[in-house]
Each structure stands twice: as C-alpha cells, then as structure tokens.
Design an enzyme around this catalytic site. Structure first.
Site, PDB file in Angstrom:
ATOM      1  N   SER A  32     -25.060  -5.880 137.066  1.00  0.00           N
ATOM      2  CA  SER A  32     -24.397  -6.878 137.906  1.00  0.00           C
ATOM      3  C   SER A  32     -23.853  -8.065 137.129  1.00  0.00           C
ATOM      4  CB  SER A  32     -25.362  -7.379 138.994  1.00  0.00           C
ATOM      5  OG  SER A  32     -26.550  -7.899 138.416  1.00  0.00           O
ATOM      6  N   ASP A 334     -27.013 -17.711 141.651  1.00  0.00           N
ATOM      7  CA  ASP A 334     -28.046 -17.307 142.602  1.00  0.00           C
ATOM      8  C   ASP A 334     -29.350 -17.120 141.824  1.00  0.00           C
ATOM      9  OD1 ASP A 334     -27.799 -14.842 141.334  1.00  0.00           O
ATOM     10  OD2 ASP A 334     -26.723 -13.877 142.969  1.00  0.00           O
ATOM     11  N   HIS A 337     -28.264 -14.589 138.682  1.00  0.00           N
ATOM     12  CA  HIS A 337     -27.023 -14.578 137.903  1.00  0.00           C
ATOM     13  C   HIS A 337     -26.534 -15.981 137.557  1.00  0.00           C
ATOM     14  CE1 HIS A 337     -27.041 -10.948 140.534  1.00  0.00           C
ATOM     15  NE2 HIS A 337     -26.780 -10.363 139.367  1.00  0.00           N
TER      16      HIS A 337
END
EC number: 3.1.1.-
Length: 369
Positions: A32, A334, A337
C-alpha cells in the site's frame, strides 16, 4: 496485424533516440505504500478509494485514486523528478497495457506481502509472487509490440522498484486471532523466509530482463501510530521490540542484495541492486520532525489513533473536515501510511543522498547509468 494500441507503440518506438533516452520507465512492485489503485479492482478490505484519500493529489483534482495517502507516493515523486510524464498506471486497470512501454506499470497491492499468506485477513490482495507473474504477462505484450530485442533493450534501461515487507512484519507482531492464527515462527526464521522469497522474486525479474533495481528496506514500523497504539507506546517514542524485528530483516536483506550484485554483475555488468535505506531516513524524520518543518509525528492526520484506525469522510463532512487542518505538517496520514509531506522528504533523500541513504549509490545515479 497490429491493434490500434500496438500501432501507437510501434510509432512510439520509432521516435528519435534523444526522446527515448530522456524517458523514464518504472515497473513498481509492492504494497500500500506504492499502490496506485490496483486494489480498486479486487474484492478486498484494503482500499483507499474513498475521500479523504487523495485529497491533495493534483492530477485527480483531489479525488481518491487508490493511493493510501493524501497525495503522492514516494514512487510518484521519484518518477516526476526523473522525467516521467505521468505515473505508471495500476496493472489491474482496464487497458493499462497501453502504457507499458511509455511509462511502465504499477503492480503494487495494498495488504500484500512477500509471503503469499500475508494479508489474509483483508481477503483480497496481490502477493509479490503474483505481481511478478503479472509483469511476465506484460512482458509478453511488449514482445508482441516491439519484439524480443526491443523489449530487452527497453527493460535494460527501465527502473524496477520493489517496496514490500512491511505487512509481513505487521502481521507477525499483531495479536493472534482465533481460527486465523498459527504458532508464530521464531523472528529469525520469519526474516530468513522473507529474504529468501524476495531474493527468488528478484532473480525472476532479472531473468525477465530487469537490470536496474531499487529495493526499499522496511521502515521503522515501531514508530507508526498503529504499532505504537498496539504496544501502548507514549508520544515521542517508538516500539523498540517491533523496530528490532525490522532491523534484523533489513540487515539480512542488505547482505542478500550484496550477494546478488556480486553474482549477477559477473554475468551482466549492467545489473545493479540498490538498497534504499528507508528505515534510517524515516526514523530520523519521526524523531526530528521539527527540523524538517513538520509539527506532528505522533497522531495520524486522518482517522483514529486507536482501533479501528478508520480514515473516512462522515455523512455530514467534506473531505477537508475528515482530515487534520494542515496536512502538510503531519508525518502520518493515517495509522499506517505517511503523508505526501513525509514522502517528499524521503524521496528527495533517496534521489540524491549519499551511501548512508542508498547503497551502492542513489536512485538518480542508477537512472543515469
């Protein structure tokens, strides 16, 4: 007979050598941290396709693209600096092969790991093994369009960026979940398994034509809000237990990359594996964030600091209200990340830093070879 897309590529390949030399092609593999939308096209709990994700991503006018941050990823920023006209599109996006030769392709998938079982709780994800298989399919397309020799020449000059391993370790440190958990491996066995599997995939990419590799080490996961909350770590501190697992893996990865460089460069001197030291870079940023002009390295800009860590826009909110007031001053977007602001700092260092940042040399030097 050529299809319309194939005709475009044949014409593109016939352009001047000067234009070709200035182009930047990047094939991106990972999780991600570099996913740009592949998970939008699979059934998964790991998605970033809703606001406020992408709120600062200019090419989409602030709409979510599948990037797990507010703006650009490190790969986006590096690509721009090296002359990419646009970021490589996600492999799973329809008709994305039309960009293969021009820009490269992004195969990364949120929740993915080096090990196939990593991310099982998120249901859908594309493990690294499958990402490499997808690249092999892309290569077959290239051969149809520009031939085997043209493909080899193009891949020889392309960048191969691999950013993966965080989820393997995050899965390892999480509390066991009934029916999904197994007895945990000793830490050194996990690290060895990760390095062994990653090395196998790197060798496969080399066999398929890759010559310029950037392999990004795992960052200081003990400093991310998720791991700190999980281990009840106070503000301004990191989980040393988690970071110790990461450091052990990174050290073994560095040794493996040195071995690969020695072995494969003896066969083809064009082969280079660069280790990108994201651990030290990001740790320095987290512990000295004010020196970089940032104001917060503890809390995520979006979402909760404790479970479920969700970052989303409420029914009566706009995208700006769902996130912190000044996104350019936060290290974390978040619970997992970094923000675009943090990505910018790390990307610039990887591009032009010394051997403490990237070894045997930085990304810009690798690109210019």
């Amino acid at each position: 007979m050529c299809t319309q897309d194939e005709t475009i590529f044949v014409l593109h390949d016939q352009q001047s050598n000067n234009s070709a030399a200035q182009s930047f092609t990047n094939f991106i593999f990972g999780d991600s941290l570099v996913d740009v939308g592949n998970n939008n096209y699979i059934f998964t709990l790991s998605k970033a396709d809703s606001s406020p994700y992408g709120i600062d991503f200019a090419p989409s006018n602030g709409q979510p693209t599948g990037r797990f941050t507010n703006g650009r990823t490190i790969s986006d920023i590096v690509g721009e600096a090296l002359g990419a006209k646009s970021p490589p599109p996600p492999y799973l996006e329809p008709n994305t092969e039309a960009n293969t030769i021009r820009n490269g392709i992004n195969y990364a998938s949120g929740a993915a790991g080096i090990l196939d079982d990593t991310g099982l709780l998120f249901i859908g994800r594309v493990p690294l093994r499958e990402q490499v298989s997808n690249f092999e399919k892309s290569r077959e397309y290239m051969v149809r369009v520009i031939g085997e020799n043209g493909t080899k020449e193009m891949l020889k000059n392309a960048m191969f960026t691999i950013t993966i391993g965080s989820n393997d370790i995050l899965n390892y440190i999480q509390p066991s979940i009934p029916f999904f958990s197994q007895d945990k491996l000793p830490t050194d066995v996990l690290q060895d398994s990760m390095v062994l599997h990653l090395t196998t995939h790197l060798k496969r990419l080399h066999q398929l034509g890759g010559r310029k590799f950037v392999v990004v080490g795992v960052g200081p996961l003990g400093c991310i809000p998720f791991a700190r909350a999980l281990n009840l770590i106070p503000a301004g501190k990191c989980s040393e237990q988690v970071n110790q697992v990461v450091r052990g893996y990174n050290m073994k990865l560095i040794h493996s990359l040195k071995t690969l460089n020695n072995e494969l460069r003896s066969e083809d001197y064009n082969t280079t594996f660069v280790y990108a030291n994201s651990y030290d870079l990001f740790l320095k940023l987290v512990l000295n964030y004010q020196l970089f002009g940032l104001k917060n390295a503890d809390k995520p800009c979006c979402g909760g600091y404790f479970p479920p860590f969700a970052c989303f826009k409420g029914p009566n909110q706009n995208s700006s209200q769902a996130a912190c007031e000044d996104r350019s001053k936060f290290v974390f977007w978040d619970a997992y990340h970094p923000t675009e602001a943090a990505n910018l700092i790390v990307a610039k260092a990887l591009l032009d830093g010394d051997q403490t940042v990237a070894t045997p040399f930085n990304i810009r030097y690798l690109n210019d070879l």
